[in-house]
Design an enzyme around this catalytic site. Structure first.
Site, mmCIF file in Angstrom:
data_model
loop_
_atom_site.group_PDB
_atom_site.id
_atom_site.type_symbol
_atom_site.label_atom_id
_atom_site.label_comp_id
_atom_site.label_asym_id
_atom_site.label_seq_id
_atom_site.Cartn_x
_atom_site.Cartn_y
_atom_site.Cartn_z
ATOM 1 N N GLU A 107 0.866 -0.930 -0.042
ATOM 2 C CA GLU A 107 0.299 0.579 0.136
ATOM 3 C C GLU A 107 0.840 1.064 0.422
ATOM 4 O O GLU A 107 2.054 1.222 0.771
ATOM 5 C CB GLU A 107 -0.933 -0.025 1.408
ATOM 6 C CG GLU A 107 -2.031 -1.269 1.024
ATOM 7 C CD GLU A 107 -3.181 -0.918 2.277
ATOM 8 O OE1 GLU A 107 -2.828 0.567 2.836
ATOM 9 O OE2 GLU A 107 -3.985 -1.140 2.154
ATOM 10 N N HIS A 108 0.240 2.756 -0.866
ATOM 11 C CA HIS A 108 0.985 3.603 -0.737
ATOM 12 C C HIS A 108 2.245 3.542 -1.047
ATOM 13 O O HIS A 108 3.007 4.580 -1.060
ATOM 14 C CB HIS A 108 1.127 4.194 0.737
ATOM 15 C CG HIS A 108 0.205 3.920 1.496
ATOM 16 N ND1 HIS A 108 -1.363 4.985 1.024
ATOM 17 C CD2 HIS A 108 -0.614 3.180 2.479
ATOM 18 C CE1 HIS A 108 -2.560 4.737 1.938
ATOM 19 N NE2 HIS A 108 -1.771 3.640 2.871
ATOM 20 N N ARG A 109 2.926 2.631 -2.121
ATOM 21 C CA ARG A 109 3.248 2.748 -2.919
ATOM 22 C C ARG A 109 5.044 2.468 -2.644
ATOM 23 O O ARG A 109 6.180 2.586 -2.467
ATOM 24 C CB ARG A 109 4.054 3.880 -4.456
ATOM 25 C CG ARG A 109 2.542 4.044 -4.955
ATOM 26 C CD ARG A 109 2.994 4.843 -6.078
ATOM 27 N NE ARG A 109 4.461 4.105 -6.817
ATOM 28 C CZ ARG A 109 4.018 3.118 -7.900
ATOM 29 N NH1 ARG A 109 3.387 2.387 -7.493
ATOM 30 N NH2 ARG A 109 4.874 2.972 -8.297
ATOM 31 N N LEU A 110 4.598 1.745 -0.801
ATOM 32 C CA LEU A 110 5.696 0.926 0.174
ATOM 33 C C LEU A 110 6.310 -0.164 -0.684
ATOM 34 O O LEU A 110 6.020 -0.872 0.837
ATOM 35 C CB LEU A 110 5.450 1.850 1.218
ATOM 36 C CG LEU A 110 4.881 3.288 1.607
ATOM 37 C CD1 LEU A 110 4.511 2.772 3.261
ATOM 38 C CD2 LEU A 110 6.315 4.075 1.708
#
Length: 192
Positions: A169-172
């Protein structure tokens, strides 16, 4: 994640085989010619293990010409439904004639005939020309086995680097990279 890149690949690939709706064995194959001009296309993985990743093609195709000039390639598997990808880089070699013969014999008859009928990557004036050649090859081999064409066979990418990418998620994202050394594999992580 596993500390063995081949075991990890096998696990992820098995999950993809069970869940991907189409061609879970599809991979992008990137090559470059002697001048470094890149080219990429989709091919199908037909074998994998500690000795490398195998695909088959016409050895007179554009990809084969590029591999003859520059025997290194990169592979990319992207399984969108699993939110994962695997990048592989390494030198490329021909698989043995025996291995190519065995795989060719496992293909459908029409696929075997198509390998004889196609001048892969060369200009084609119209579809009817190819269809006529296919019918001619079909008649030629009627009633018998279709042997492997001498210009058709396998290639093996022997990895020197394998990267596993897991969407978060959230490009993490999570990125784990394995690099071949003289004594085995070094494992590390990369920023997303």
């Amino acid at each position: 994640m596993s500390h063995d890149p081949f075991a990890l690949f096998a696990d992820w690939y098995a999950e993809a085989r069970a869940s991907e709706p189409n061609d879970s064995n599809a991979m992008a194959l990137a090559t470059a010619d002697a001048e470094g001009h890149p080219s990429v296309r989709m091919v199908l993985l037909k074998g994998h293990g500690p000795n490398g990743f195998v695909f088959y093609t016409n050895r007179e195709s554009q990809k084969a010409a590029e591999l003859a000039e520059n025997a290194h390639a990169a592979l990319l598997f992207h399984w969108k439904s699993l939110r994962r990808q695997i990048r592989i880089q390494g030198p490329v070699s021909l698989v043995s004639d025996a291995e190519s013969d065995a795989y060719f014999a496992s293909r459908s008859r029409d696929s075997q005939l198509g390998a004889w009928a196609s001048d892969q990557s060369r200009p084609l004036d119209e579809r009817a020309t190819f269809e006529k050649r296919f019918e001619e090859v079909k008649a030629r081999f009627e009633g018998g086995d279709v042997p492997r064409p001498p210009h058709w066979g396998g290639y093996r990418v022997t990895p020197t680097r394998i990267e596993f990418w897991l969407d978060r998620e959230h490009r993490l994202h999570e990125r784990r990279v394995f690099t071949r050394t003289d004594s085995g594999w070094d494992m590390g992580m990369l920023y997303p």
